[in-house]
Motif scaffolding. Sequence first.
Motif, PDB file in Angstrom:
ATOM      1  N   GLN A   1     -14.642 -12.455  -5.402  1.00 11.49           N
ATOM      2  CA  GLN A   1     -13.190 -11.994  -5.412  1.00 11.49           C
ATOM      3  C   GLN A   1     -13.093 -11.013  -6.533  1.00 11.49           C
ATOM      4  N   GLU A   2     -14.149 -10.796  -7.415  1.00 11.55           N
ATOM      5  CA  GLU A   2     -13.915  -9.807  -8.536  1.00 11.55           C
ATOM      6  C   GLU A   2     -14.011  -8.300  -8.147  1.00 11.55           C
ATOM      7  N   LYS A   3     -14.637  -8.131  -7.074  1.00 14.08           N
ATOM      8  CA  LYS A   3     -14.870  -6.561  -6.558  1.00 14.08           C
ATOM      9  C   LYS A   3     -13.778  -6.415  -5.729  1.00 14.08           C
ATOM     10  N   THR A   4     -13.058  -5.320  -5.975  1.00 10.45           N
ATOM     11  CA  THR A   4     -11.821  -4.824  -5.276  1.00 10.45           C
ATOM     12  C   THR A   4     -12.088  -3.295  -4.922  1.00 10.45           C
ATOM     13  N   PHE A   5     -11.144  -2.800  -4.013  1.00 15.44           N
ATOM     14  CA  PHE A   5     -11.114  -1.458  -3.469  1.00 15.44           C
ATOM     15  C   PHE A   5     -11.464  -0.389  -4.562  1.00 15.44           C
ATOM     16  N   TYR A   6     -10.620  -0.716  -5.786  1.00 17.63           N
ATOM     17  CA  TYR A   6     -10.844   0.131  -6.948  1.00 17.63           C
ATOM     18  C   TYR A   6     -12.339   0.265  -7.606  1.00 17.63           C
ATOM     19  N   ASP A   7     -12.851  -0.822  -7.309  1.00 17.22           N
ATOM     20  CA  ASP A   7     -14.584  -0.591  -7.906  1.00 17.22           C
ATOM     21  C   ASP A   7     -15.121   0.393  -7.341  1.00 17.22           C
ATOM     22  N   PHE A   8     -14.702   1.020  -6.116  1.00 16.51           N
ATOM     23  CA  PHE A   8     -15.746   2.072  -5.262  1.00 16.51           C
ATOM     24  C   PHE A   8     -15.044   3.563  -5.498  1.00 16.51           C
ATOM     25  N   SER A   9     -15.905   4.428  -5.331  1.00 17.91           N
ATOM     26  CA  SER A   9     -15.736   5.809  -5.201  1.00 17.91           C
ATOM     27  C   SER A   9     -16.457   6.560  -4.101  1.00 17.91           C
ATOM     28  N   ALA A  10     -16.054   7.712  -3.936  1.00 20.73           N
ATOM     29  CA  ALA A  10     -16.546   8.626  -2.733  1.00 20.73           C
ATOM     30  C   ALA A  10     -16.259   9.928  -3.199  1.00 20.73           C
ATOM     31  N   ARG A  11     -17.124  10.941  -2.401  1.00 25.64           N
ATOM     32  CA  ARG A  11     -16.838  12.378  -2.669  1.00 25.64           C
ATOM     33  C   ARG A  11     -15.718  12.793  -1.386  1.00 25.64           C
ATOM     34  N   THR A  12     -14.732  13.614  -2.058  1.00 28.14           N
ATOM     35  CA  THR A  12     -13.867  14.003  -0.886  1.00 28.14           C
ATOM     36  C   THR A  12     -14.389  15.205   0.020  1.00 28.14           C
TER      37      THR A  12
ATOM     38  N   THR B   1      -3.166  -4.762  -4.702  1.00 25.46           N
ATOM     39  CA  THR B   1      -4.255  -5.265  -5.561  1.00 25.46           C
ATOM     40  C   THR B   1      -5.671  -5.153  -5.029  1.00 25.46           C
ATOM     41  N   GLY B   2      -5.831  -4.248  -4.237  1.00 22.80           N
ATOM     42  CA  GLY B   2      -7.132  -3.631  -3.835  1.00 22.80           C
ATOM     43  C   GLY B   2      -8.130  -4.685  -3.093  1.00 22.80           C
ATOM     44  N   HIS B   3      -7.539  -5.592  -2.493  1.00 24.76           N
ATOM     45  CA  HIS B   3      -8.097  -6.588  -1.555  1.00 24.76           C
ATOM     46  C   HIS B   3      -7.817  -6.161  -0.109  1.00 24.76           C
ATOM     47  N   VAL B   4      -9.177  -6.298   0.714  1.00 27.21           N
ATOM     48  CA  VAL B   4      -8.893  -6.021   2.154  1.00 27.21           C
ATOM     49  C   VAL B   4      -8.277  -7.349   2.692  1.00 27.21           C
ATOM     50  N   ILE B   5      -7.225  -7.183   3.567  1.00 27.64           N
ATOM     51  CA  ILE B   5      -6.557  -8.329   3.845  1.00 27.64           C
ATOM     52  C   ILE B   5      -6.553  -8.361   5.705  1.00 27.64           C
ATOM     53  N   ASP B   6      -6.934  -7.177   6.235  1.00 27.53           N
ATOM     54  CA  ASP B   6      -6.810  -7.319   7.595  1.00 27.53           C
ATOM     55  C   ASP B   6      -7.296  -5.837   8.080  1.00 27.53           C
ATOM     56  N   PHE B   7      -7.867  -5.792   9.366  1.00 24.70           N
ATOM     57  CA  PHE B   7      -8.199  -4.683  10.321  1.00 24.70           C
ATOM     58  C   PHE B   7      -7.555  -4.695  11.645  1.00 24.70           C
TER      59      PHE B   7
ATOM     60  N   PHE C   1     -11.541   5.224  -6.653  1.00 23.75           N
ATOM     61  CA  PHE C   1     -10.413   4.522  -5.926  1.00 23.75           C
ATOM     62  C   PHE C   1      -9.310   3.994  -6.528  1.00 23.75           C
ATOM     63  N   ASP C   2      -9.715   3.895  -7.998  1.00 27.73           N
ATOM     64  CA  ASP C   2      -8.858   3.293  -9.023  1.00 27.73           C
ATOM     65  C   ASP C   2      -7.422   4.072  -8.948  1.00 27.73           C
ATOM     66  N   VAL C   3      -7.497   5.358  -8.629  1.00 24.84           N
ATOM     67  CA  VAL C   3      -6.225   6.264  -8.569  1.00 24.84           C
ATOM     68  C   VAL C   3      -5.247   5.675  -7.548  1.00 24.84           C
ATOM     69  N   PHE C   4      -5.822   4.864  -6.557  1.00 25.26           N
ATOM     70  CA  PHE C   4      -4.925   4.247  -5.717  1.00 25.26           C
ATOM     71  C   PHE C   4      -4.129   2.812  -6.022  1.00 25.26           C
ATOM     72  N   ARG C   5      -4.629   2.478  -7.363  1.00 23.54           N
ATOM     73  CA  ARG C   5      -3.905   1.003  -7.712  1.00 23.54           C
ATOM     74  C   ARG C   5      -2.728   1.158  -7.684  1.00 23.54           C
ATOM     75  N   GLY C   6      -2.165  -0.171  -7.195  1.00 28.03           N
ATOM     76  CA  GLY C   6      -0.743  -0.371  -6.689  1.00 28.03           C
ATOM     77  C   GLY C   6      -0.372   0.054  -5.533  1.00 28.03           C
ATOM     78  N   LYS C   7      -0.951   0.859  -4.718  1.00 30.13           N
ATOM     79  CA  LYS C   7      -0.819   1.374  -3.342  1.00 30.13           C
ATOM     80  C   LYS C   7      -1.386   0.482  -2.402  1.00 30.13           C
ATOM     81  N   LYS C   8      -0.544   0.421  -1.084  1.00 31.83           N
ATOM     82  CA  LYS C   8      -1.450   0.027   0.006  1.00 31.83           C
ATOM     83  C   LYS C   8      -2.057   1.192   0.488  1.00 31.83           C
ATOM     84  N   VAL C   9      -3.439   0.927   1.175  1.00 31.43           N
ATOM     85  CA  VAL C   9      -4.328   1.797   1.602  1.00 31.43           C
ATOM     86  C   VAL C   9      -4.685   1.607   2.811  1.00 31.43           C
ATOM     87  N   LEU C  10      -4.781   2.271   4.009  1.00 33.00           N
ATOM     88  CA  LEU C  10      -5.213   2.208   5.160  1.00 33.00           C
ATOM     89  C   LEU C  10      -6.661   3.164   5.136  1.00 33.00           C
ATOM     90  N   VAL C  11      -7.891   2.582   5.445  1.00 30.16           N
ATOM     91  CA  VAL C  11      -9.089   3.032   5.476  1.00 30.16           C
ATOM     92  C   VAL C  11      -9.640   3.213   6.743  1.00 30.16           C
TER      93      VAL C  11
END
Length: 185
Positions: free
Chosen positions: A27-38, A161-167, A46-56
Amino acid sequence: MIRLLKRYRLWTKILTIALLSLASKVQEKTFYDFSARTIDGELLNFDVFRGKKVLVVNTASECMLTPQYKKLQELYEEYGGDGFEIVAFPCNDYGNQEPGTNADIREFCKQYEVTFMLMEKISIKGEDPFPLYEWLTDSKENGTLDAKVRWNFQKFMIDTTGHVIDFVGPANSPYNHRIIEWLNE
């Protein structure tokens, strides 16, 4: 007998601690631990999205589901901003329906007036899948769910909190009731 019981209790405690430690590592790894190129080649942590809901969403320009870009944009205009973001990953893995370059994709998306985050084209399947998608689809990585990406426009929900919860599957609209309920929580 008492010695055996003490040893059993000691091993039980050690095993419990080890299992709890292993579970917390998953559970330590979250969405915020990743990055990608625009789509423009800039590295985005992806730490810039901390505190937001994100749809990937994995996207494609030549798919029968491509009109979902319009619905994604509408959803972003309605809910986006301080509390919600959409991050789209063009991908050519499903039916070779995203054959263009990043520049081609950026130009194509202008017709849908896309203002949500477009990332550079990635691969989800094969020998070198994009690490974020390995995390999104494997419960051993994300600690929550297993979810095979079946086609273009599969939508993953990331909580604040950066956790995937559903799809939600590809054929389902971005306005699917599960997504809307999640956004309104």
